[in-house]
Design an enzyme around this catalytic site. Sequence first.
Site, PDB file in Angstrom:
ATOM      1  N   GLU A 180      20.079  12.779  63.583  1.00 54.80           N
ATOM      2  CA  GLU A 180      20.337  13.853  64.539  1.00 54.80           C
ATOM      3  C   GLU A 180      21.501  14.710  64.070  1.00 54.80           C
ATOM      4  OE1 GLU A 180      18.815  11.745  68.704  1.00 54.80           O
ATOM      5  OE2 GLU A 180      20.918  12.302  68.457  1.00 54.80           O
ATOM      6  N   SER A 239      13.802  12.973  68.680  1.00 54.76           N
ATOM      7  CA  SER A 239      13.309  12.940  70.056  1.00 54.76           C
ATOM      8  C   SER A 239      12.143  13.905  70.225  1.00 54.76           C
ATOM      9  CB  SER A 239      14.437  13.300  71.016  1.00 54.76           C
ATOM     10  OG  SER A 239      13.990  13.303  72.333  1.00 54.76           O
ATOM     11  N   GLY A 240      11.038  13.390  70.741  1.00 57.45           N
ATOM     12  CA  GLY A 240       9.843  14.210  70.936  1.00 57.45           C
ATOM     13  C   GLY A 240       8.887  14.199  69.781  1.00 57.45           C
ATOM     14  N   THR A 296       7.237   6.808  70.507  1.00 60.35           N
ATOM     15  CA  THR A 296       6.759   5.867  71.520  1.00 60.35           C
ATOM     16  C   THR A 296       5.249   5.743  71.488  1.00 60.35           C
ATOM     17  OG1 THR A 296       8.638   6.441  72.926  1.00 60.35           O
ATOM     18  CG2 THR A 296       6.783   5.344  73.980  1.00 60.35           C
ATOM     19  N   GLY A 327      15.748   8.938  65.063  1.00 60.94           N
ATOM     20  CA  GLY A 327      15.907   9.510  63.736  1.00 60.94           C
ATOM     21  C   GLY A 327      17.255  10.183  63.576  1.00 60.94           C
ATOM     22  N   SER A 355      13.239  11.548  76.567  1.00 60.06           N
ATOM     23  CA  SER A 355      13.866  11.028  75.361  1.00 60.06           C
ATOM     24  C   SER A 355      14.410   9.624  75.616  1.00 60.06           C
ATOM     25  CB  SER A 355      15.007  11.952  74.923  1.00 60.06           C
ATOM     26  OG  SER A 355      15.691  11.409  73.821  1.00 60.06           O
ATOM     27  N   SER A 356      14.079   8.704  74.712  1.00 62.23           N
ATOM     28  CA  SER A 356      14.616   7.340  74.804  1.00 62.23           C
ATOM     29  C   SER A 356      16.060   7.360  74.336  1.00 62.23           C
ATOM     30  CB  SER A 356      13.792   6.387  73.924  1.00 62.23           C
ATOM     31  OG  SER A 356      12.468   6.315  74.365  1.00 62.23           O
ATOM     32  N   ASN A 415      13.615  17.071  74.342  1.00 64.68           N
ATOM     33  CA  ASN A 415      12.537  16.205  74.811  1.00 64.68           C
ATOM     34  C   ASN A 415      12.740  15.923  76.290  1.00 64.68           C
ATOM     35  OD1 ASN A 415      10.428  14.462  75.079  1.00 64.68           O
ATOM     36  ND2 ASN A 415      11.259  12.860  73.752  1.00 64.68           N
TER      37      ASN A 415
END
Length: 1502
Positions: free
Chosen positions: A438, A157-158, A162, A436, A211-212, A208
């Site tokens: 985690e 995330s981050g 995207t 990714g 974050s998605s 993030n």
Amino acid sequence: MAAVSLGVGSLVWVEDPEEAWIDGEVIEVNGDNIKIASTSGKTVVAKSSNVYPKDAEAPPCGVDDMTKLAYLHEPGVLNNLRSRYDINEIYTYTGSILIAVNPFTRLPHLYDSHMMAQYKGAAFGELSPHPFAVADAAYRVMINEGISQSILVSGESGAGKTESTKQLMRYLAYMGGRASTDGRSVEQKVLESNPVLEAFGNAKTVRNNNSSRFGKFVEIQFDQKGRISGAAIRTYLLERSRVCQLSDPERNYHCFYMLCAAPPEDLKRYKVGDPKTFHYLNQSNCYQIDGLDESKEYIATRTAMDVVGINSEEQDAIFRVVAAILHLGNIEFAKGKEMDSSTPKDDKSWFHLKTAAELFMCDVKALEDSLCKRVIVTRDETITKWLDPEAAAVSRDALAKVVYSRLFDWLVDRINSSIGQDPDSKYIIGVLDIYGFESFKTNSFEQFCINLTNEKLQQQRFNQHVFKMEQEEYEAEYFPFSYIEFIDNQDILDLIEKKPGGIIALLDEACMFPRSTHETFAQKLYQTFKNHKRFAKPKLARSDFTICHYAGDVTYQTELFLDKNKDYVIAEHQALLSASTCSFVASLFPTSSDESSKSSKFSSIGTRFKQQLQQLLETLSSTEPHYIRCVKPNNLLKPIFENHNVLQQLRCGGVLEAIRISCAGYPTRKPFDEFVDRFGILAPEVLDGNSDEIRACKMLLEKAGLEGYQIGKTKVFLRAGQMAELDARRTEVLGRSASIIQRKVRSFIAQKSYILLKRSALQIQSVCRGQLTRRIYENMRREASSIRIQRNLRMHIARKGYKELHSSAVSIQTGLRGMAARDELRFRRQTKAAILIQSHCRKFLARLHFIKAKKGAVSIQCAWRGKVARKELRKLKMAARETGALQAAKNKLEKQVEELTWRLQLEKRMRSDLEEAKTQENAKLQSALQDMQLQFKETKELLMKERETAKKVVETVPVIQEVPVVDHELTNKLASENEKLKALVSSLEKKIDDAEKKYEESNKLSEERLKQAMDAETKIIQLKTAMQSLQEKVSDMASENQILRQKGFSTTASRVTDYPQTPDAKAMTNGHFGNEEPQTPARNLTTEFDSKAKRPPIDRQHENVDALIECVMKDIGFSQGKPVAAFTIYKCLIHWKSFEAERTSVFDRLIQMIGSAIEDQDNNEHMAYWLSNASTLLFLLQRSIKSDGANAVRKPTPPTSLFGRMTMGFRSSPSTVNIAAAASRLEVVRQVEAKYPALLFKQQLTAYVEKMYGIIRDNLKKELGSFLTLCIQAPRASKGVLRSGRSFGKDAQSNHWQGIIDCLNNLLNTLKENFVPPIIVQKIFTQIFSYINVQLFNSLLLRRECCTFSNGEYVKAGLAELELWCCQAKEEYAGSAWDELKHIRQAVGFLVIHQKYRISYDEIINDLCPILSVQQLYRICTLYWDDNYNTRSVSPDVISSMRILMTEDSNNAASSSFLLDDNSSIPFSVDDLSSSLQVKEFSDVKPAVELAENPAFQFLHE
């Protein structure tokens, strides 16, 4: 990695707890312990197994592909990424894998349209690493091989997943985009769906702010031609538990906070307010994100919904559902009256219950029962069971999660339907934006599923991809290899998803038992997998478990596993919402046929996710994968590179695993030339006389005693550790060489001192000897001077006496000769004066006689013309008096016109006969007069001779004795001859007097007739006015008679007006017309009616146009350097008066002819011919068509009538008339008042000139394109191989650049042969040189291997060839083309400068590269590396100054772009073309010979 022998002085990497890895130099080796002095000042002692060698010759700015690293290990990879990140190079290749490091700053120049154009069609790896290169490679493989592609974008995330996905989408749309019917492309719709999906699927996490919380797979569909035909978005594993459960400092999904910040009317409608008042939002203390305005985001989200096709009613329903979820969370339960029952706790809970029911549009009681009761259906009866408060709260949360999940799925489906899918698509390119690996302090069910995805999807396929790439490269190099054995992660996959017995299966089993807890689930795991090597139980943990993933060990907490895994829909909830009066809410819960019973049906999140993952794998297995690994350099969201953070992500992303796989094979790969350049010093004897690089590499490796290496087709492949061994030997050789150099230098210094001392002694000796010699020389010089003075004195005395005697003799001779010369001069002057007087006298007499004869002839002509004019005047007066009634007058006028026409024809014939008779009589008189004058002159000369003879006889008679002798016969003869002469002279004088009298009489008569003619002309004008008035009065008569009469009158008027411009009249010396009489109006009218009777004029006009087009379609060449076709067309248009016509088809025919002639666009010679003709014709049109101010200054108009011309003839002298006639013949271009068809033709012709110009320019660009790709980079040539044969590089250089010169010369010769105007030639070559500048400069900035010292010298030599070409072509054709290369010239000039580190920033921008921007200079300075002398680039201070300026300009996207744009506009106008040519250049141009022989085109001879 194999053990490496390191010696003192070796550069190494060593582990450091703070910086992960630090570099240093070995200062001591003690067995396995190595003492290292780091560059940071530390002294470290480490084991040799934990030390990695460092490449001393690695470029300071890193390499764009890490497979090019000499040492492919963890510290080398990390240092390369950091070096590139420091210069804003955020993308790096690892083979075919792209690593993207989030810069946390705006870099707009990396993603503009210029950059996309550069990567279009470029080979993978040719330009700098970029997502555009990955997308282009995928698109090219899809088109060329017909295989669907997929691009997997992963990272934590981050990390920028995207943004990378957006850039991939932009490029794919750029390559295959199509316009949609509603004005938006598929790519635009996909991108505009992001705000909607982000509002409902993104949330703030610890790492993030946006974050998605779901995975996204965008499937772009293409048709057979490679055009986008549709798209679809698929989502995976939405984190539903976040709706009900939060951890501080995270937030719930953005849409909840947006709704709470909505406008007041929306807040009132949905009964929401401060987010702190809602249970689902106040579990965390984070309610706002810095820099984010929730109210604006709410408006933007609703706007995005409009874009994707969600109407206002549906939007209202969506946010009602979101508000209902918030109100559901605020319902609290207490114990009811019944045992184990529950009910809303207080009035507040009842308020939220009623509000939720109102927003869901369902019954309040039904909603309460669905939350507090359960209906159990048995075989015999239906049982209603109460739920306790805890179970009711769980039921409430389950309802909130399932509603939100259904809402998110509905949004995705609606977006897909708006975008549109193509069921007939041939190929797809899928872009997977997946989370990714985690690993947090607290890892729950979501991390478990995410890591399963990475294990199954990313790591499994990623390893296979790396294996495939490695083995494909080995196979491409044609050397034998053994396949690398690698233990995959199948045991982990079996541990998690094996059925039965896997973790997911055990979790589903635990979820189906009501009394199962997370502790019982954990105990089941401990018992089942206690002996599994990938599973472990943490110490002091009661319900946690650890899995050994590929990226590391992760410990999971099972407290929420069971709740988050449950996915079933409670039957009461299904029935409640499907019965809602809101159609939108009811559509979220459709009733199915198999749910007739009220029993709850269990569903598992883990099982469903596993199925989705399997479907995704099946989709990806049918495609060829491409990988982008996104890396987040720090957790502060700032442009800072933290080694530990990046290293952990490289491990999690599988990059280091891929490197480990590479190290298992041949991690070091060097091209032959680089290998020989680097290690040739190990065995110099191998290189002498050896031109084969492959053989040289083999011999070097054999000399080094290495084993296990491989010699490929283009590279040397070395095992791990072999590169370090070779570098160690190379360091030893360099050390010995340094000692030898030092010894030689010291010897040189001592020898230099000795030579200086010896030279000083010799200099002193030479000075002493010189002083003695100078004294001796001075004495000898004095003696010689004395002798010379004596000799000169004696000579002077003797010479003085001689000069006096000589001057006296010369003076006497001069006087005598001067007297004789003056006598001769006086005699010659007298003789010349007498002759001059006689010649003037004879000339005067002859001129006097000629003038008298001429006056007589002119008078006779004037008298006759006056008589004829008076007759015509009388007839016109009689015709004017006889006009009676309207109809009678009209008929009489028609008859009079016919009679007048006949009389004028008769008059013309009579006048021509009379003029011929007069001409013959005048000629006879003139010949007789000339004969008489000749006789008179002969007689006079004879008389003078006789008188002179008599005088001579008298003078020569001797005075001795007078003898009276008289010759009577001779005297009589002379007397008779004298009488005859006198009579002849008197008769001639009488005839001359008679002729003068006749001339005077005829002159008077002509003046009288002239007055009568002027009166007659006035009468004719009045008659014409009367005829026009009569024509208007009888306009209601029959149309046929009216049309014929109108033609007759209008023709008469036009013929009278335009008569002076008739080209068929031949001017005589007296100002009148010769044998061909001028056409009178009546005669012209008759002639026109006669010709119409014979042939229709339209048919004749079409035949003439056909003949013209048939002729000019051929290549009829040039005349006097001008195109014959263009000049012929112009002459015809002028003669046919096409410019003044209101309607004509001539221009359309010409435009069609030009359009069909230039269909063959590949033939430059053909295009140049028509460009020359079209531009010349356009110039003639520009000069002919009058502008608005053309009539401001105008010469007096000549007389338009017959009598006016007669008057001008009488008043003008013969010489004036001759000059005017000559000037009219030289008038090549005539100005006319053009009508609309002519102006339209000019515009169309201008467009064709611009089109032909662009075709020729673009054809040359295509020819130069292949050469420019070869000219930007110097050909590879080994420095050590075959030292005597170093001309290879020069030959290759000359071949490439000579190809460009040949292309330029061929086009220049073609344009010269076709006489294209020089202004157009200049503009063509100016734009071509601008194109060369853009291509070379952009390639220099995008390809690091081009920013070298040797490459700068190579390009500079090529630019010198272009400069020489410009000088040879001269400014007439080259113009300012050389100035267009300013960017590449300054860039190359900077590359070849020595000692760049001494140059300041001001010197660079003011003196060296003033035209280059800061971004361009920064790019060149950071990419530069010296491949010859290993010198440094500019100083760090200069780099930092540039970086500061770039940061200041970062908000300006235009200033941030460092690439140049090729200008394809038309750089000239019609006015430029008109000013470059002269009308006088066309005075001697000959028309087409083929047309000149045609009787209808006789006017071309004039």
